[in-house]
Design a protein around this motif. Sequence first.
Motif, PDB file in Angstrom:
ATOM      1  N   GLN A  64      25.652  44.052  46.338  1.00 17.50           N
ATOM      2  CA  GLN A  64      24.831  45.173  46.809  1.00 17.50           C
ATOM      3  C   GLN A  64      24.770  45.228  48.333  1.00 17.50           C
ATOM      4  O   GLN A  64      24.751  46.300  48.929  1.00 17.50           O
ATOM      5  N   ASP A  65      24.738  44.056  48.971  1.00 15.42           N
ATOM      6  CA  ASP A  65      24.647  43.986  50.431  1.00 15.42           C
ATOM      7  C   ASP A  65      26.007  44.192  51.108  1.00 15.42           C
ATOM      8  O   ASP A  65      26.091  44.181  52.340  1.00 15.42           O
ATOM      9  N   GLY A  66      27.066  44.360  50.328  1.00 19.20           N
ATOM     10  CA  GLY A  66      28.372  44.672  50.889  1.00 19.20           C
ATOM     11  C   GLY A  66      29.222  43.487  51.321  1.00 19.20           C
ATOM     12  O   GLY A  66      30.274  43.671  51.924  1.00 19.20           O
ATOM     13  N   TYR A  67      28.771  42.267  51.022  1.00 21.81           N
ATOM     14  CA  TYR A  67      29.591  41.094  51.355  1.00 21.81           C
ATOM     15  C   TYR A  67      30.810  41.013  50.433  1.00 21.81           C
ATOM     16  O   TYR A  67      31.874  40.542  50.836  1.00 21.81           O
ATOM     17  N   ILE A  68      30.641  41.446  49.214  1.00 23.96           N
ATOM     18  CA  ILE A  68      31.745  41.505  48.249  1.00 23.96           C
ATOM     19  C   ILE A  68      32.093  42.975  48.102  1.00 23.96           C
ATOM     20  O   ILE A  68      31.275  43.778  47.657  1.00 23.96           O
ATOM     21  N   THR A  69      33.326  43.320  48.469  1.00 23.39           N
ATOM     22  CA  THR A  69      33.722  44.735  48.470  1.00 23.39           C
ATOM     23  C   THR A  69      34.587  45.112  47.276  1.00 23.39           C
ATOM     24  O   THR A  69      34.914  46.280  47.101  1.00 23.39           O
ATOM     25  N   GLY A  70      34.978  44.152  46.466  1.00 26.19           N
ATOM     26  CA  GLY A  70      35.787  44.449  45.294  1.00 26.19           C
ATOM     27  C   GLY A  70      36.439  43.197  44.752  1.00 26.19           C
ATOM     28  O   GLY A  70      36.300  42.106  45.323  1.00 26.19           O
ATOM     29  N   TYR A  71      37.173  43.362  43.672  1.00 24.60           N
ATOM     30  CA  TYR A  71      37.880  42.264  43.023  1.00 24.60           C
ATOM     31  C   TYR A  71      39.304  42.720  42.760  1.00 24.60           C
ATOM     32  O   TYR A  71      39.543  43.905  42.487  1.00 24.60           O
ATOM     33  N   HIS A  72      40.243  41.804  42.870  1.00 29.50           N
ATOM     34  CA  HIS A  72      41.631  42.175  42.643  1.00 29.50           C
ATOM     35  C   HIS A  72      42.431  40.989  42.107  1.00 29.50           C
ATOM     36  O   HIS A  72      41.999  39.852  42.201  1.00 29.50           O
ATOM     37  N   ALA A  73      43.598  41.309  41.589  1.00 31.65           N
ATOM     38  CA  ALA A  73      44.535  40.277  41.154  1.00 31.65           C
ATOM     39  C   ALA A  73      45.553  40.070  42.268  1.00 31.65           C
ATOM     40  O   ALA A  73      46.038  41.030  42.863  1.00 31.65           O
ATOM     41  N   SER A  74      45.884  38.826  42.575  1.00 34.85           N
ATOM     42  CA  SER A  74      46.928  38.526  43.548  1.00 34.85           C
ATOM     43  C   SER A  74      48.260  38.500  42.813  1.00 34.85           C
ATOM     44  O   SER A  74      48.426  37.749  41.852  1.00 34.85           O
ATOM     45  N   LEU A  75      49.181  39.334  43.258  1.00 33.40           N
ATOM     46  CA  LEU A  75      50.476  39.451  42.606  1.00 33.40           C
ATOM     47  C   LEU A  75      51.552  38.749  43.425  1.00 33.40           C
ATOM     48  O   LEU A  75      51.468  38.689  44.651  1.00 33.40           O
ATOM     49  N   ASP A  76      52.570  38.243  42.750  1.00 36.08           N
ATOM     50  CA  ASP A  76      53.695  37.602  43.414  1.00 36.08           C
ATOM     51  C   ASP A  76      54.714  38.680  43.756  1.00 36.08           C
ATOM     52  O   ASP A  76      55.413  39.187  42.881  1.00 36.08           O
ATOM     53  N   ARG A  77      54.800  39.060  45.030  1.00 38.48           N
ATOM     54  CA  ARG A  77      55.673  40.160  45.429  1.00 38.48           C
ATOM     55  C   ARG A  77      57.136  39.850  45.143  1.00 38.48           C
ATOM     56  O   ARG A  77      57.910  40.748  44.788  1.00 38.48           O
ATOM     57  N   LYS A  78      57.551  38.588  45.283  1.00 39.33           N
ATOM     58  CA  LYS A  78      58.951  38.241  45.038  1.00 39.33           C
ATOM     59  C   LYS A  78      59.311  38.411  43.565  1.00 39.33           C
ATOM     60  O   LYS A  78      60.386  38.901  43.237  1.00 39.33           O
ATOM     61  N   LYS A  79      58.406  38.003  42.675  1.00 39.15           N
ATOM     62  CA  LYS A  79      58.661  38.189  41.240  1.00 39.15           C
ATOM     63  C   LYS A  79      58.748  39.669  40.892  1.00 39.15           C
ATOM     64  O   LYS A  79      59.400  40.046  39.924  1.00 39.15           O
TER      65      LYS A  79
END
Length: 156
Positions: free
Chosen positions: A50-65
């Motif tokens: 709520q205070d904006g310290y966490i702006t979202g969630y994501h998956a880290s993808l392997d760009r080479k794969k």
Amino acid sequence: MKQNTDNLSRTDINILEELQGDSRITVSELAERVSLSDSPCWRRWKKLEQDGYITGYHASLDRKKLGLQVVGFSQVRLSRHHPTDTEKFEDAVNELSWVITCFCIAGDADYIVQIVAYDLDQYYERVSELRKLPSVFSIQSSIGIKEVKNTHRLPI
């Protein structure tokens, strides 16, 4: 420079550090790692959102794969610096899915743009597309030849 964490407790900082490492962690696992019970941990987590310290969630993808073998960095100079020109450039860059990061910078260039591509031919095509954006005067590009560090974790 002073850290802007004065209004955060050590527990809040620990929560943020844990979530940077694994945002799929359960409340129970997180609570155990930061020495809280589930309910107070969940409330703190939600407050950090709520205070904006966490702006979202994501998956880290392997760009080479995924076949994205080329990472390039293009320094872009604009011919005009009127706010409408810079806004048009920034809006256009935001629409390009292959631009990973773009920063307005101080120095000889106005922006630095990180681009990913499947190969050098595609990278060239993408830089050519950048050249066509509003107010672009010149572009100087460098290709990454070895990834030494790539992290999303912030030092808190």
